[in-house]
Design an enzyme around this catalytic site. Structure first.
Site, short mmCIF file in Angstrom:
data_model
loop_
_atom_site.label_atom_id
_atom_site.label_comp_id
_atom_site.label_asym_id
_atom_site.label_seq_id
_atom_site.Cartn_x
_atom_site.Cartn_y
_atom_site.Cartn_z
CB CYS A 169 53.56 6.23 14.62
SG CYS A 169 52.86 6.87 13.07
CD GLU A 213 53.39 12.78 14.74
OE1 GLU A 213 53.97 12.38 15.76
OE2 GLU A 213 52.20 12.47 14.46
CD GLU A 236 41.98 8.41 18.36
OE1 GLU A 236 43.06 8.28 18.95
OE2 GLU A 236 40.87 8.13 18.90
CG ASN A 242 45.54 12.58 17.76
OD1 ASN A 242 45.55 13.68 18.30
ND2 ASN A 242 45.23 11.47 18.42
CB CYS A 265 49.63 10.66 12.85
SG CYS A 265 49.53 8.89 13.14
CB CYS A 287 54.44 10.12 11.63
SG CYS A 287 52.64 10.27 11.67
#
Length: 144
Positions: free
Chosen positions: A91, A60, A49, A47, A58, A94
């Site tokens: 999430c 994924e 940010e 990830n 993310c 994703c």
């Protein structure tokens, strides 16, 4: 819980290494992911940010994108790693991206620093996913 098998060990180690590279200064929730293409090659992501939270990407999606950059379009395994007690599934956003490149029966694994695993099929995580098949099978209605 699922046991860490010899087949899953490379994915686990790759996802764990990716999590160590996560840029998570806001959530303090590092995530690493490893995906395996049909030819056995493994791609990772973490990830990343951003101070503008909506610009966060993310792990994924980063792992899948790395595979796509390498010319892969189908994957048969995905391992999420977080150094957390609770095993964390992908999430919602994703899950939709995973549905683009994985079959519904693919097991999506979540793991942690204690080598605990939990698996769900993609179908369980995202039932009735909107996939390319919906577009391919749609009937185009002329507009007036």
């Amino acid at each position: 819980m699922t046991a860490l098998t010899a087949e899953l060990e490379p994915l686990y180690q790759a996802a764990k290494a990716a999590a160590a590279q996560a840029y998570a200064p806001y959530s303090h929730f590092p995530v690493g992911v490893a995906v395996r293409a049909l030819d056995g090659s493994i791609f990772t992501g973490c990830n990343v940010e951003n101070a503008s939270y909506g610009a966060t990407v993310c792990a994924e999606r980063n792992a899948i994108a790395a595979g796509v950059v390498a010319g892969k379009r189908q994957f048969d395994a995905l391992m999420v790693y977080t150094p957390q007690q609770q095993l964390t599934p992908p999430c919602g956003l994703c899950r939709q991206v995973i549905a683009e490149f994985f079959l519904p029966e693919t097991i999506i694994y979540s793991s942690n620093h204690q080598a605990q695993l939990q698996g769900w099929t993609l179908q369980q995580l995202l039932p009735d996913a909107f996939t390319p098949l919906y577009l391919a099978n749609s009937t185009k209605v002329p507009t007036e």
